[in-house]
Every structure is written in structure tokens, then in C-alpha cells.
Scaffold this motif. Structure first.
Motif, short mmCIF file in Angstrom:
data_model
loop_
_atom_site.label_atom_id
_atom_site.label_comp_id
_atom_site.label_asym_id
_atom_site.label_seq_id
_atom_site.Cartn_x
_atom_site.Cartn_y
_atom_site.Cartn_z
N GLY A 216 -8.39 62.35 51.20
CA GLY A 216 -8.68 63.67 50.62
C GLY A 216 -8.17 63.77 49.20
O GLY A 216 -7.42 64.69 48.87
N LEU B 96 2.58 76.91 50.24
CA LEU B 96 2.27 77.23 51.64
C LEU B 96 3.59 77.41 52.40
O LEU B 96 3.77 78.34 53.19
N ASN C 162 -8.52 79.25 54.91
CA ASN C 162 -8.76 78.12 54.01
C ASN C 162 -10.26 77.99 53.76
O ASN C 162 -10.99 77.53 54.62
N TYR D 250 -9.62 74.52 47.11
CA TYR D 250 -10.94 73.94 46.81
C TYR D 250 -11.90 74.97 46.21
O TYR D 250 -13.11 74.72 46.17
N SER E 47 -4.37 69.68 41.93
CA SER E 47 -4.65 68.37 42.52
C SER E 47 -6.14 68.08 42.63
O SER E 47 -6.59 67.00 42.25
N LYS E 48 -6.88 69.06 43.14
CA LYS E 48 -8.30 68.80 43.43
C LYS E 48 -9.16 69.19 42.21
O LYS E 48 -9.99 68.40 41.78
N1 PLP Z 1 -4.39 72.64 51.04
C1 PLP Z 1 -5.40 71.87 51.47
C2 PLP Z 1 -6.47 72.48 52.32
C3 PLP Z 1 -5.45 70.51 51.14
O1 PLP Z 1 -6.47 69.75 51.57
C4 PLP Z 1 -4.39 69.97 50.36
C5 PLP Z 1 -4.37 68.52 50.03
O2 PLP Z 1 -4.95 67.70 50.67
C6 PLP Z 1 -3.36 70.81 49.93
C7 PLP Z 1 -3.39 72.14 50.30
C8 PLP Z 1 -2.18 70.30 49.14
O3 PLP Z 1 -2.44 70.05 47.83
P1 PLP Z 1 -1.30 69.69 46.76
O4 PLP Z 1 -1.57 68.28 46.33
O5 PLP Z 1 -1.51 70.64 45.62
O6 PLP Z 1 0.04 69.88 47.38
#
Ligand code: PLP
Length: 389
Positions: A38, A103, A170, A205, A235-236
Motif C-alpha cells: 500500500g 489516529l 475511511n 486517500y 504519504s499517499k
Molecule cells: N490510513 C490508511 C487507510 C492507510 O492505508 C494508511 C497507510 O497505509 C495510513 C492511514 C497511514 O499513513 P501514514 O504513512 O501517513 O502514517
């Protein structure tokens, strides 16, 4: 050695287990196609990386405010608020090392032992972990494939009790790629207001959505901003997973509590990383749009290819970079199926059950990989499923 109960119950994320096995096979000389991860396969854009380098050279390598540098909080208040049609003040933005702390810490700040937290099943495994670490009780709300993997709203209503404290959403979703329709969010918002519930809305996302779709945020509905924590990050959207940069948008009083939790745990977020983030927000956005267009082409190819394989039925995901094909016609536990696909076909993907029991009958396939690798993966899957029949 006796460990505390709260860590004994922690489980590994399914993706890491599959990755470890895939790497073992690679060490034995096998060629594996990675569709389990992911993580964007793009490098961070050069203008963002250079802003990080410049920050280091200029000495931005120090402790800084736990809730983030003011410039970044102000930029995010403006940018993230405008995208959702909301007014956000800089004090309502808390920056952390990734979205995960945003979170975890709001959950710690809100949940008393025994409080119930409604969360999606299938859902991101960190949700259950942070709910339990906070002493809460995760209560799974099944997602419905027919409704773009949104909540089963009847189940949602039934599962609310006197102990319900938080609803975790989500959208777009990991693992399904589903986007919750506006009407469903409206119904959840009504219940949250009526019952005095908090909502933690993981919108990491939200910028990766297809066919020109805007992803609605529950926080923008009347009466919701004061009871919602938006979780988002870099991140994404900006392919910055290793920089560790995320943020929450939350009411000021809760933001102050979360800031204290950051102070006494991680201290603060890396100084230079936040300057890279500032450049990401202020810099050209065409680069993000270009990435999304590439994901969309991959999605279309993957979904068409999967639907051409007898035994697989795949809805077109509206966001994120995951397909969640239904393989229930095969009548086999998906954990066995996913292992067999890895061992025999050399394609790494995840069983839906890595995201909760309601993931039975599904596989999660990430298309954060090149079109060429996706084509190869499809060819292998096609041959595998033909042999299975
Ligand atoms: N929330 C979801 C739904 C995710 O898929 C991810 C990462 O895979 C995260 C949060 C966490 O992302 P971060 O890299 O910003 O901690």
C-alpha cells in the motif's frame, strides 16, 4: 518475561507478513510480482525533496513545536479546509510523524476503557490496534459491496449502544477503494449529532479519486466540524511515505490534548520534513493530478483484466489504489487462496481477511505498481485460475 496485556494482543499487519514471505521466495530465486503493498511506487517529486535538502542545509534540524511549525499548520488550514469547503484555523491543525499518530492520539484522548468504537470491516488493521490500545472495544460495521463498499447502514444503526463513543470512517477506503456516498455520510452525521458521538474520518486517500470525483468529508456537514477529527497526510498524496508527515484537523480543545500526547511521546515531527511538506502544499499540484491519472489507467486495466477471469468479479474502485475483487464463487478460504497464488503463481496480494472477518471472499490487489507489472500479474492470475478450475 511477562508483557502487558495491551501489547500481547497486537497483531502484525497482513501486508508485512506477505511481503516477508515474498522476499523469502525472491531470495530463493523466484520472481515475484508485488501487488500487496500500500505504498505509491512513485518517487517524491524533486521540488519537494529539494525543499527538504535545503531545510537541512539551512539548519532546520532542531526541536520545533509539537503540533508542527506554524507555517505548515497555517498552510494546511488553508489548503485542506478549502478543499473540503470548510473554514479551518491553524490551531485546529496538528502535524505529526505520519497519519498514524493522528489516529492513535485522538483515540487515546477520547476513549475511556470499555467505550465502543464503530469501525469498518474490512478496514485498515491499525484501527483495531489503536482502539484496543486506548482501552476501547472495536465494533465492526460490515461494508456492503453493492453500495460501493459503504457502511451497512442498518447494521450501523443496530450496533450503536449507550457505550458508543466514536465512529471511525475511511473514505476512499483501504482495502476496498470504495468512496462513501454523500447520503450515507449525511445519515451517519445525523446519528452522530443526535447521540453526541465523535467521528474520526480517515481521509488519507481523499486526493486519490477517479473520474473527476470529489470525495465528500463528513466534517463539512452542518454541526460536524466540532465533533470530527479529519486524519490526512502526505504519504499517499505526495508519495512521501518515508518522510513521515501527517496531520489532523480537529477542534481546538482536542487539538491541545493531542499536542500534549505528541510532546510526551514523539516530542515533535522532524523539522526538515515539515519544510518539504510546505513545498508540497504550496508547489505545483499538476504532479499529484498526473499520478492520479496514471493510477486511473492502471485501475481500468486491472479491473477489466480481473473481470475477464472466470471466478472473479470486481467492482470498479472509486478511489485509493486498491481493487477488492470478489472470489467467493470459488468457495475457498481467501487466506489459503492468497498463499497459493503467491507460492504457485508468484503474485503477492492480500486476503480480504487481513482487514477483518467481513473480508472473507475477497482479495486486495494494490495497483501501486507499473502497468507492465500489472499486465504480467494478470497473465499469471489468469493461468492460475484456469488451472484451479
Ligand atoms: N490510513 C490508511 C487507510 C492507510 O492505508 C494508511 C497507510 O497505509 C495510513 C492511514 C497511514 O499513513 P501514514 O504513512 O501517513 O502514517
Amino acid at each position: 518475561m511477562a508483557f502487558a496485556e495491551r501489547v500481547i494482543r497486537l497483531k502484525q499487519e497482513g501486508a508485512y507478513e506477505v511481503l516477508a514471505r515474498a522476499q523469502e521466495l525472491e531470495r530463493d530465486g523466484r520472481e515475484i510480482i508485488h501487488l500487496e503493498i500500500g505504498e505509491p511506487d512513485f518517487a517524491t517529486a524533486p521540488h519537494i525533496s529539494m525543499a527538504g535538502v535545503k531545510a537541512i542545509v539551512e539548519g532546520r534540524t532542531r526541536y520545533n513545536p509539537s503540533a508542527g511549525i506554524h507555517e505548515l499548520r497555517a498552510a494546511l488550514a488553508d489548503d485542506a479546509g478549502r478543499r473540503r469547503g470548510m473554514t479551518v484555523l491553524p490551531d485546529q491543525v496538528v502535524v505529526g510523524p505520519g497519519a498514524k499518530p493522528l489516529l492513535f492520539f485522538p483515540m487515546l484522548a477520547l476513549v475511556e476503557p470499555g467505550d465502543e468504537v464503530l469501525c469498518p470491516d474490512p478496514g485498515f488493521p491499525t484501527y483495531e490496534a489503536v482502539i484496543r490500545l486506548a482501552g476501547g472495544v472495536p465494533v465492526s460495521v460490515p461494508l456492503v459491496e453493492e453500495n460501493d463498499f459503504s457502511f451497512d447502514l442498518d447494521a450501523f444503526h443496530r450496533l450503536i449502544t449507550r457505550r458508543t463513543k466514536v465512529v471511525l470512517l475511511n473514505s476512499p477506503s483501504n482495502p476496498t477503494g470504495g468512496v462513501m456516498p454523500r447520503e450515507d455520510l449525511e445519515r451517519i452525521a445525523e446519528v452522530a449529532i443526535e447521540r453526541g458521538l465523535w467521528v474520526i474520518s480517515d481521509e488519507i486517500y481523499s486526493r486519490i479519486a477517479y473520474d473527476g470525483r470529489q470525495v465528500p468529508s463528513i466534517a463539512a456537514f452542518p454541526g460536524m466540524q466540532e465533533r470530527t477529527v479529519i486524519v490526512d497526510g502526505f504519504s499517499k498524496t505526495y508519495a512521501m511515505t518515508g518522510w513521515r508527515l501527517g496531520y489532523g484537523i480537529l477542534p481546538e480543545t482536542l487539538a491541545a490534548r493531542v499536542q500534549l500526547l505528541l510532546t510526551h511521546s514523539v516530542g515533535c515531527t522532524a523539522h526538515m520534513t515539515q519544510y518539504a511538506g510546505l513545498e508540497a502544499v504550496h508547489g505545483p499540484q499538476e504532479w499529484v493530478e498526473g499520478m492520479v491519472a496514471i493510477y486511473q489507467r492502471r485501475r481500468d486495466r486491472l479491473v477489466a483484466g480481473l473481470n475477464a477471469i472466470p471466478g472473479i468479479r470486481c467492482k470498479t474502485p472509486q478511489g485509493a489504489f486498491y481493487a477488492f475483487p470478489n472470489v467467493s464463487a470459488l468457495n475457498r478460504p481467501v487466506s489459503d487462496l492468497a498463499s497459493q497464488i503467491l507460492e504457485e503463481a508468484g503474485v503477492a496480494l492480500l486476503p480480504g481477511t487481513a482487514f477483518g472477518p467481513a473480508g472473507e471472499g475477497y482479495l486486495r490487489i494494490s495497483y501501486a505498481n507499473s502497468l507492465e507489472r500489472i499486465e504480467q500479474g494478470l497473465t499469471r492470475l489468469e493461468a492460475f485460475f484456469r488451472r484451479l478450475k
